[in-house]
Design an enzyme around this catalytic site. Structure first.
Site, PDB file in Angstrom:
ATOM      1  N   LYS A 104       2.113   7.362   3.912  1.00 29.38           N
ATOM      2  CA  LYS A 104       1.517   6.021   3.910  1.00 29.38           C
ATOM      3  C   LYS A 104       0.848   5.689   5.236  1.00 29.38           C
ATOM      4  CE  LYS A 104       5.395   4.699   0.922  1.00 29.38           C
ATOM      5  NZ  LYS A 104       6.522   3.768   0.721  1.00 29.38           N
ATOM      6  N   ARG A 150       0.246 -10.690   5.837  1.00 31.47           N
ATOM      7  CA  ARG A 150       1.643 -10.967   6.194  1.00 31.47           C
ATOM      8  C   ARG A 150       2.073 -10.348   7.524  1.00 31.47           C
ATOM      9  NH1 ARG A 150       5.768 -10.638   1.277  1.00 31.47           N
ATOM     10  NH2 ARG A 150       6.951 -11.792   2.850  1.00 31.47           N
ATOM     11  N   PRO A 155       0.822  -1.214   0.000  1.00 28.07           N
ATOM     12  CA  PRO A 155       0.000   0.000   0.000  1.00 28.07           C
ATOM     13  C   PRO A 155       0.857   1.265   0.000  1.00 28.07           C
ATOM     14  CG  PRO A 155      -0.781  -1.572   1.636  1.00 28.07           C
ATOM     15  CD  PRO A 155       0.550  -2.073   1.155  1.00 28.07           C
ATOM     16  N   GLU A 156       0.658   2.087  -1.030  1.00 25.86           N
ATOM     17  CA  GLU A 156       1.355   3.355  -1.139  1.00 25.86           C
ATOM     18  C   GLU A 156       0.360   4.481  -0.845  1.00 25.86           C
ATOM     19  OE1 GLU A 156       4.477   3.236  -1.440  1.00 25.86           O
ATOM     20  OE2 GLU A 156       5.038   1.479  -2.630  1.00 25.86           O
ATOM     21  N   ARG A 187      21.543  18.838  -3.160  1.00 29.36           N
ATOM     22  CA  ARG A 187      21.947  17.447  -2.955  1.00 29.36           C
ATOM     23  C   ARG A 187      22.632  16.898  -4.202  1.00 29.36           C
ATOM     24  NH1 ARG A 187      18.857  15.377   1.440  1.00 29.36           N
ATOM     25  NH2 ARG A 187      20.143  13.511   1.229  1.00 29.36           N
TER      26      ARG A 187
END
Length: 274
Positions: free
Chosen positions: A58, A111, A2-3, A150
């Site tokens: 999330k 899971r 799940p995102e 960065r």
């Protein structure tokens, strides 16, 4: 896994199911998913009314009338469901909130990598977990400020939840494809125009996924996700989903960037100079 789009879909489902409801019982079928101990959760939840839902990246939050929040993180296989009678409980229900409506809200997780915990507030949880602004809320200016100095390649930075919360592996690939930027570009080499395009692509991908309730086979044929070996729904009966939707003669490349499977179009996303 799940995102952000899946979790936003879950949040909207829970918003209709639980807001305004009082928790009458906290049922634990498998304590493995609890990150706060069961007794503490039961004392904190039973008798409280859920006043709202929120999402950050999330993570999904149920706001309680005493000021605390219940945090749901769905791990690799988490989901939510609703039922009234025990015989109808979804398979792999690990925790159920019994509601004053007579319905039960199920935390489903085959899971068992998901986690449920109590927090003082969404803001305190965000601080404790070092989460950046939500990917739907981050501005172009914030994105540029976080990335422009960065020297690291772009894909791992976009996956870093401390920079922006909610972008997962396939989403980052899709964002970079839509923005026509190679995932191994150094972040400090992006121009202002490219940062603007990157931000626009983040919004496009996330809103498209949410609008389709994260049902990927319904995404537009212009999306790279169809090349991820999942289905040929964008080009039924052919192998065209393995080719770039902008350049139908160009096969999509699969490689590994930062240890993650990564899909790119060699025409749209040229490899950066060394």
């Amino acid at each position: 896994m799940p995102e952000l789009p899946e979790v936003e879909t879950y949040r909207r489902f829970l918003d209709e199911l639980v807001v305004g409801q009082t928790i009458t019982e906290f049922e634990v079928k498998d304590a493995h998913v609890l990150a706060t101990d069961e007794d503490t959760l039961r004392r904190a939840l039973v008798g409280c009314t859920i006043t709202a839902t929120r999402r950050l990246g999330k993570n999904c939050f149920l706001l309680l009338d005493d000021g605390h929040v219940l945090v749901l993180h769905f791990g690799m296989t988490g989901d939510v469901g609703a039922y009234r009678d025990e015989a109808d409980a979804p398979r792999f229900t690990r925790v159920a909130l019994h509601l004053s409506s007579g319905l039960r809200a199920a935390f489903v997780d085959p899971r068992k990598f998901g986690r449920i915990r109590l927090a003082d507030s969404v803001e305190s949880y965000q601080l404790a977990k070092k989460l950046g602004p939500d990917a739907l809320d981050i501005t172009v200016a914030q994105l540029q400020e976080k990335l422009s100095r960065r020297k690291t390649i772009l894909k791992p930075l976009l996956l870093d939840q401390a920079i922006t919360a909610g972008l997962g592996n396939w989403i980052v690939d899709e964002v970079l494809f839509q923005a026509q930027i190679h995932p191994e570009r150094r972040a400090n080499t992006l121009t202002e125009t490219e940062f603007s395009g990157l931000h626009k692509a983040i919004q496009l991908v996330l809103h498209t996924a949410i609008d389709h309730e994260a049902t990927y086979r319904h995404f537009p044929a212009s999306f790279l996700i169809h090349a991820r070996e999942w289905d040929d729904s964008a080009t039924p009966g052919t192998d065209q989903h393995h080719y770039c939707p902008r350049h139908p003669q160009t096969a999509i490349d699969k490689a590994y960037v930062g240890g993650r499977a990564t899909y790119t179009c060699p025409t749209c996303q040229p490899v950066p100079a060394a």
